[in-house]
Design an enzyme around this catalytic site. Sequence first.
Site, PDB file in Angstrom:
ATOM      1  N   SER A 254      40.650  39.069  42.341  1.00  0.00           N
ATOM      2  CA  SER A 254      40.793  39.768  41.069  1.00  0.00           C
ATOM      3  C   SER A 254      40.162  41.148  41.194  1.00  0.00           C
ATOM      4  CB  SER A 254      40.089  38.982  39.969  1.00  0.00           C
ATOM      5  OG  SER A 254      38.692  39.075  40.156  1.00  0.00           O
ATOM      6  N   LYS A 255      40.270  41.892  40.111  1.00  0.00           N
ATOM      7  CA  LYS A 255      39.717  43.253  40.050  1.00  0.00           C
ATOM      8  C   LYS A 255      38.259  43.311  40.521  1.00  0.00           C
ATOM      9  CE  LYS A 255      42.682  46.216  38.597  1.00  0.00           C
ATOM     10  NZ  LYS A 255      42.936  46.922  39.830  1.00  0.00           N
TER      11      LYS A 255
END
Length: 488
Positions: A254-255
């Site tokens: 994820s980010k």
Amino acid sequence: MTVRTRYAPSPTGVPHIGNIRTALFDYLLARKHGGQFILRLEDTDRARYSPEAVDGIQRSLAALGLEPDEGPGIGGPYGPYVQSERQDLYRAAAARLVEQGDAYECWCSSARLDAVRAEQQRLKQPPKYDRRCRDEAGRAESRREAEAEGRGPVVRFRTPLDGQVTLHDAIHGDTTFDVALLDDFVILKSDGFPTYHLAYMVDDEAMRITHVLRGDEWIPSAPRHLLMYRALGIEPPVIAHLPLILGPDGSKLSKRHGATSVFEYLEQGFLPDALFNFLGLLGWSLDDKTEIISREEFIAHFTLERVVKSPAVFNIDKLTWMNGVYIRDMDEALLCELFAARLDADLPPRVPRPVDRGIVRRTVPLIRERVKLLAEVAEYSDFFFAEAVHHNRDELLGKAWAHRAADAGAALARVRASLAEVAAWEHAPIETTMRALADEVGVKAGDLFSLVRVAVTGRRVTPPLFESMEILGRERCLARIEAAARAL
Ligand code: GLU
């Protein structure tokens, strides 16, 4: 049988690396068997739809060279390839299911559904529609309420109350699910749009899709799909769930782990071929050891049998290393163009554009071994293009000359004088001259070179010094050495 695969993203945001990996495997499987790779836009979630996302999907495929054979803007025998343009098909399928008794209209209000869910939460039960509209009496009652309020129905699948279904997955093998755990899920929403479960299945059949590849996160939906295939009389395609992609800490990529969009990686200067190679190994391997694999080799050897069941870890160091390998192996003329374009974009505005291609050509052999990312090109070669460089006194002196600024200044003056006399401005005589001078002055050659390095480049880490000086030319080197001496 012709293999037909499809990449079916929902245009709701920037394409995630995981989606592109799915697209890549779809592409490889189709190419390997001489089949077709199809792009289909699953745009039935109107609230999250974004036109930029459509553009992003198409650009990301093009950037990696994953050209669909059929799709929006390309055409093909089974179009349109955009779900919002295929509504009639889904409505017809839903109507058929209702008619057969495999689905029913549900008129429950969202307020009622919320209350049911809250009560289930309170009782620590899994959230599940309580099936009020499943039988006629409940449905009639809900319908009266809804019509009084001017609301329309959704269509829910009439999930059997017990029994089992078995998923035959090309990667995971067989998994059996208990149907009793499932609820009566929505297949057609009140806005008339289908949900994913109905739409993808109708389209896969209409588009003659033979292999469905999707991420492991879809496994929980599989039992619903198996029941629906059965109700619709569809022979399921080959189904393969691809391993999740995890960040280095073991949670889903994820980010938080850094960039998750292909565009960010391309901007940072990862080459499409390196990304292709890297993504191709996220869950698949040729032989457990080969890391550098060309497109052609991927296509020749790709099989679902060699896709692993366990999650793949996204290792940015490996990608960076791989990118360095691709940069080193790239055709020199192409690399010059890439480096030059990057410099045009990255150098400060005071440097004239377009940057001098002749100089780029001469510097490429010096820096290609060091550059792992295109974003580093400017850092390794900006001083070739700038008129002058900025000298930081501490940088110039470094450890070797700290507290001896006067000596350093004197040394630079002597370097300048000797270099002015070098007959041919080439790296070998420049080096010989400077080595001789270090002996004369009585300093270590390395200390003198690092002083001169910062003087002519403004940096402590650079491509090979004498080759760089040769490219810079005598005049600019002498001027920079003089300026550095002054700065001391
Ligand atoms: N539209 C779904 C997604 O965005 C497609 C999943 C599938 O391949 O069936 O992931």
